[in-house]
Motif scaffolding. Structure first.
Motif, PDB file in Angstrom:
ATOM      1  N   UNK A  53       1.076   9.332   3.937  1.00  0.00           N
ATOM      2  CA  UNK A  53       1.412   8.235   5.209  1.00  0.00           C
ATOM      3  C   UNK A  53       0.266   8.565   6.042  1.00  0.00           C
ATOM      4  N   UNK A  54      -0.146   7.374   6.511  1.00  0.00           N
ATOM      5  CA  UNK A  54      -1.556   6.850   8.047  1.00  0.00           C
ATOM      6  C   UNK A  54      -0.531   7.525   8.890  1.00  0.00           C
ATOM      7  N   UNK A  55       0.350   7.664   9.194  1.00  0.00           N
ATOM      8  CA  UNK A  55       1.332   7.279  10.578  1.00  0.00           C
ATOM      9  C   UNK A  55       1.570   8.972  10.598  1.00  0.00           C
ATOM     10  N   UNK A  56       2.306   9.377   9.427  1.00  0.00           N
ATOM     11  CA  UNK A  56       2.905  10.747   9.859  1.00  0.00           C
ATOM     12  C   UNK A  56       1.032  12.039  10.023  1.00  0.00           C
ATOM     13  N   UNK A  57       0.495  11.265   9.616  1.00  0.00           N
ATOM     14  CA  UNK A  57      -0.783  12.243   9.372  1.00  0.00           C
ATOM     15  C   UNK A  57      -1.091  11.621  10.374  1.00  0.00           C
ATOM     16  N   UNK A  58      -1.621  10.721  11.415  1.00  0.00           N
ATOM     17  CA  UNK A  58      -1.550  10.072  13.047  1.00  0.00           C
ATOM     18  C   UNK A  58      -1.104  11.483  14.162  1.00  0.00           C
ATOM     19  N   UNK A  59       0.502  11.329  13.195  1.00  0.00           N
ATOM     20  CA  UNK A  59       1.473  12.588  14.016  1.00  0.00           C
ATOM     21  C   UNK A  59       1.147  13.977  14.300  1.00  0.00           C
ATOM     22  N   UNK A  60       0.676  14.047  13.554  1.00  0.00           N
ATOM     23  CA  UNK A  60       0.166  15.711  12.887  1.00  0.00           C
ATOM     24  C   UNK A  60      -1.805  15.513  13.436  1.00  0.00           C
ATOM     25  N   UNK A  61      -2.044  15.595  13.558  1.00  0.00           N
ATOM     26  CA  UNK A  61      -3.667  14.473  13.932  1.00  0.00           C
ATOM     27  C   UNK A  61      -2.942  14.825  15.884  1.00  0.00           C
ATOM     28  N   UNK A  62      -1.926  14.331  15.841  1.00  0.00           N
ATOM     29  CA  UNK A  62      -1.365  14.404  17.853  1.00  0.00           C
ATOM     30  C   UNK A  62      -1.333  15.750  17.595  1.00  0.00           C
ATOM     31  N   UNK A  63      -0.530  17.021  17.282  1.00  0.00           N
ATOM     32  CA  UNK A  63      -0.726  17.614  17.536  1.00  0.00           C
ATOM     33  C   UNK A  63      -1.624  18.698  16.983  1.00  0.00           C
ATOM     34  N   UNK A 151       4.038  25.444  13.933  1.00  0.00           N
ATOM     35  CA  UNK A 151       4.396  25.211  12.852  1.00  0.00           C
ATOM     36  C   UNK A 151       6.275  24.236  12.965  1.00  0.00           C
ATOM     37  N   UNK A 152       6.639  24.985  13.943  1.00  0.00           N
ATOM     38  CA  UNK A 152       8.759  24.154  14.517  1.00  0.00           C
ATOM     39  C   UNK A 152       8.384  22.599  14.477  1.00  0.00           C
ATOM     40  N   UNK A 153       7.051  22.317  15.263  1.00  0.00           N
ATOM     41  CA  UNK A 153       6.990  20.871  15.014  1.00  0.00           C
ATOM     42  C   UNK A 153       6.237  19.984  14.101  1.00  0.00           C
ATOM     43  N   UNK A 165      10.163  28.013   5.790  1.00  0.00           N
ATOM     44  CA  UNK A 165       8.485  28.447   6.472  1.00  0.00           C
ATOM     45  C   UNK A 165       7.449  28.072   6.060  1.00  0.00           C
ATOM     46  N   UNK A 166       6.902  26.909   7.062  1.00  0.00           N
ATOM     47  CA  UNK A 166       5.638  26.391   6.911  1.00  0.00           C
ATOM     48  C   UNK A 166       4.808  27.575   6.666  1.00  0.00           C
ATOM     49  N   UNK A 167       4.202  26.935   5.317  1.00  0.00           N
ATOM     50  CA  UNK A 167       2.517  28.511   5.796  1.00  0.00           C
ATOM     51  C   UNK A 167       1.513  27.654   5.655  1.00  0.00           C
ATOM     52  N   UNK A 168       1.374  26.555   4.867  1.00  0.00           N
ATOM     53  CA  UNK A 168      -0.320  25.651   5.353  1.00  0.00           C
ATOM     54  C   UNK A 168      -0.296  24.219   5.096  1.00  0.00           C
ATOM     55  N   UNK A 169      -1.051  23.485   5.968  1.00  0.00           N
ATOM     56  CA  UNK A 169      -1.462  22.478   6.125  1.00  0.00           C
ATOM     57  C   UNK A 169      -2.872  21.984   5.351  1.00  0.00           C
ATOM     58  N   UNK A 170      -3.435  20.949   4.879  1.00  0.00           N
ATOM     59  CA  UNK A 170      -4.106  21.440   3.926  1.00  0.00           C
ATOM     60  C   UNK A 170      -5.264  20.148   4.015  1.00  0.00           C
ATOM     61  N   UNK A 171      -5.955  19.492   4.208  1.00  0.00           N
ATOM     62  CA  UNK A 171      -6.562  18.334   3.771  1.00  0.00           C
ATOM     63  C   UNK A 171      -7.685  18.670   3.329  1.00  0.00           C
TER      64      UNK A 171
END
Length: 221
Positions: A53-63, A151-153, A165-171
């Motif tokens: 989802x591009x919308x979800x990824x944009x929210x991630x990118x803002x953070x 991570x909590x965001x 637990x969130x361990x990694x966010x990968x592109x």
């Protein structure tokens, strides 16, 4: 690709991604490589959230960009200027992002091997990430690990349960090319430490004998 070659040529990729989608069969192989990683007590604590989802990824990118500014403002002089020119993510540049989690409650509270070292649950998940990274490299696919985030965001955005637990966010995606050297080395942020300075014998601080030191300093893969 030989495993040593994959290790040597693995890179943390932040740019040069292509939008070309990853075929399901290739993605499945890469995820299976992660799933075949060793885990303490055979607990297999990982989950993989595939984020298209591009919308979800944009929210991630803002953070991510918010946290980038926080870090940038802690730097001074040349370091701050250098960091301003370093790209830290490829969130919208790739066809897929993957969040990887660790569930410490899987198989109950008494997992074999975690009695004195509960953190091995998270270590197991990281081993899976390394497997994934090497498998991706052997397929000509780049991965970038994004760590500029609260991570909590991110957990709230992705609906990850509180106890997980969130361990990694990968592109992840195909790239136009892989750099010869790690990007941070190319940009002058740092250099690889000498291996022989990091190896001790029998106890902390006891250096290796000269013959082994020479071998460590000259070894190639």
């Amino acid at each position: 690709m030989d495993v040593y070659e994959a290790i040597k040529k693995r890179r943390d990729i932040r740019s040069s991604f292509k939008k070309e989608p990853i075929p399901d069969e290739v993605l499945s192989k890469i995820l299976l490589a992660a799933h075949l990683a060793p885990s303490v007590g055979y607990s297999q604590p990982w989950n993989f959230i595939l984020i298209y989802s591009e919308d979800t990824r944009r929210r991630i990118l803002e953070e991510v960009m918010r946290q980038r500014e926080v870090f940038k403002n802690k730097l001074e002089g040349e370091r701050k200027e250098l960091f301003s020119n370093i790209k830290i993510e490829g969130i919208l540049d790739t066809p897929l992002n993957i969040a990887i989690t660790c569930d410490p409650s899987r198989f109950g509270p008494n997992v074999l091997g975690r009695h004195t070292m509960p953190e091995t649950c998270e270590f197991s998940t990281v081993l899976g990430i390394e497997n994934m990274w090497l498998a991706a490299r052997s397929e000509g696919i780049g991965i970038g690990w994004v760590s500029f985030m609260d991570k909590e965001t991110i957990k709230r955005i992705l609906g990850i349960p509180e106890n997980v637990k969130l361990i990694a966010y990968l592109c992840i995606g195909y790239v136009t090319s892989f750099p010869e050297k790690p990007e941070l080395e190319e940009k002058g942020w740092g250099n690889r430490l000498r291996l022989s300075d990091l190896v001790y014998v029998d106890k902390w601080g006891e250096g290796v004998k000269e013959d082994l030191r020479k071998s460590l300093d000259n070894v190639k893969i």
